[in-house]
Design a protein around this motif. Structure first.
Motif, PDB file in Angstrom:
ATOM      1  N   TYR A 106       8.456   7.612 -14.855  1.00  0.00           N
ATOM      2  CA  TYR A 106       7.389   8.576 -14.597  1.00  0.00           C
ATOM      3  C   TYR A 106       7.062   9.311 -15.884  1.00  0.00           C
ATOM      4  O   TYR A 106       7.947   9.914 -16.500  1.00  0.00           O
ATOM      5  CB  TYR A 106       7.818   9.563 -13.500  1.00  0.00           C
ATOM      6  CG  TYR A 106       6.733  10.519 -13.088  1.00  0.00           C
ATOM      7  CD1 TYR A 106       5.569  10.055 -12.489  1.00  0.00           C
ATOM      8  CD2 TYR A 106       6.867  11.882 -13.312  1.00  0.00           C
ATOM      9  CE1 TYR A 106       4.561  10.926 -12.112  1.00  0.00           C
ATOM     10  CE2 TYR A 106       5.867  12.766 -12.931  1.00  0.00           C
ATOM     11  CZ  TYR A 106       4.715  12.279 -12.340  1.00  0.00           C
ATOM     12  OH  TYR A 106       3.716  13.143 -11.976  1.00  0.00           O
ATOM     13  N   ALA A 148       3.343   5.715 -14.135  1.00  0.00           N
ATOM     14  CA  ALA A 148       4.551   5.478 -13.350  1.00  0.00           C
ATOM     15  C   ALA A 148       4.767   3.987 -13.120  1.00  0.00           C
ATOM     16  O   ALA A 148       3.819   3.205 -13.152  1.00  0.00           O
ATOM     17  CB  ALA A 148       4.451   6.196 -12.007  1.00  0.00           C
ATOM     18  N   TRP A 186       9.496  10.977  -6.568  1.00  0.00           N
ATOM     19  CA  TRP A 186       8.297  11.603  -7.126  1.00  0.00           C
ATOM     20  C   TRP A 186       8.306  13.083  -6.787  1.00  0.00           C
ATOM     21  O   TRP A 186       8.677  13.483  -5.680  1.00  0.00           O
ATOM     22  CB  TRP A 186       7.035  10.939  -6.590  1.00  0.00           C
ATOM     23  CG  TRP A 186       5.785  11.467  -7.215  1.00  0.00           C
ATOM     24  CD1 TRP A 186       5.437  11.376  -8.528  1.00  0.00           C
ATOM     25  CD2 TRP A 186       4.729  12.158  -6.563  1.00  0.00           C
ATOM     26  NE1 TRP A 186       4.221  11.960  -8.726  1.00  0.00           N
ATOM     27  CE2 TRP A 186       3.745  12.457  -7.536  1.00  0.00           C
ATOM     28  CE3 TRP A 186       4.491  12.557  -5.249  1.00  0.00           C
ATOM     29  CZ2 TRP A 186       2.582  13.129  -7.247  1.00  0.00           C
ATOM     30  CZ3 TRP A 186       3.332  13.220  -4.976  1.00  0.00           C
ATOM     31  CH2 TRP A 186       2.386  13.503  -5.961  1.00  0.00           C
ATOM     32  N   LEU A 191      10.560   5.402  -7.345  1.00  0.00           N
ATOM     33  CA  LEU A 191      10.022   5.676  -8.669  1.00  0.00           C
ATOM     34  C   LEU A 191      11.079   5.339  -9.717  1.00  0.00           C
ATOM     35  O   LEU A 191      12.212   5.818  -9.646  1.00  0.00           O
ATOM     36  CB  LEU A 191       9.632   7.153  -8.763  1.00  0.00           C
ATOM     37  CG  LEU A 191       8.905   7.599 -10.010  1.00  0.00           C
ATOM     38  CD1 LEU A 191       7.525   6.944 -10.078  1.00  0.00           C
ATOM     39  CD2 LEU A 191       8.764   9.113 -10.009  1.00  0.00           C
TER      40      LEU A 191
END
Length: 174
Positions: free
Chosen positions: A104, A140, A169, A101
């Motif tokens: 986000y 995201a 995440w 990720l």
């Protein structure tokens, strides 16, 4: 030396005409996964296959049998690795790693950006390439195991999140 006779040229033509169909046949029987988007292992195999094919065609010290054996072994190894990947999560994480990720809900994941060596402008470029005008439209951005960016548009969460297996995440939001 520019030219050393026609025998070398004819040998290369014959080898190419022999090896190319064999390569196509071997790749065809090995399955679609051999030619899928590349992770690190896939890239190594692809480069190795290219090197073996070039050696078979250009080297007068390698026989067709030796070259095709080498080519067959690389394709067999690729098949074995993908077979193990489908059956073992531990093996998959060893070969592929996990998606990461990078952005986000409007916040850049600074530690992940540094770890993956990705700049914020690359993320904004991925967002634009997905047809979005602003970062706020994005839930995201994920760096996938094949090096591509996945841009997930902001939408209400009615089902299971596609971010479930993504590193960084918040898993408590499942």
């Amino acid at each position: 030396m520019l030219f050393n006779g026609w025998s070398g040229i004819f040998r290369i033509i014959i080898m190419a005409l022999t090896v190319y169909p064999a390569l196509i046949f071997m790749l065809r029987i090995s399955g679609k996964r051999t030619l899928s988007k590349m992770n690190m292992f896939d890239m190594v195999i692809t480069v190795a296959i290219g090197s073996v094919v070039a050696s078979i065609i250009l080297s007068d010290k390698m026989t067709i049998a030796e070259g095709l054996t080498g080519l067959g072994m690389l394709i067999l190894l690729q098949f074995v690795v993908t077979w193990l990947e489908v059956r073992s999560e531990g093996f998959t994480s060893m070969i592929k790693g996990e998606p990461q990720l990078l952005l986000y809900q409007g916040h850049y994941m600074e530690k992940a950006l540094k770890q993956e060596r990705v700049k914020k402008d690359e993320i904004r470029q991925a967002i634009r390439a997905d047809g979005l005008a602003s970062v706020e439209e994005v839930e995201a951005v994920v760096l996938e195991t094949d090096g591509t960016f996945s841009v997930i548009k902001h939408k209400p969460h009615d089902g299971q999140s596609s971010l479930k297996e993504v590193g960084g995440w918040k898993r408590d939001e499942e």
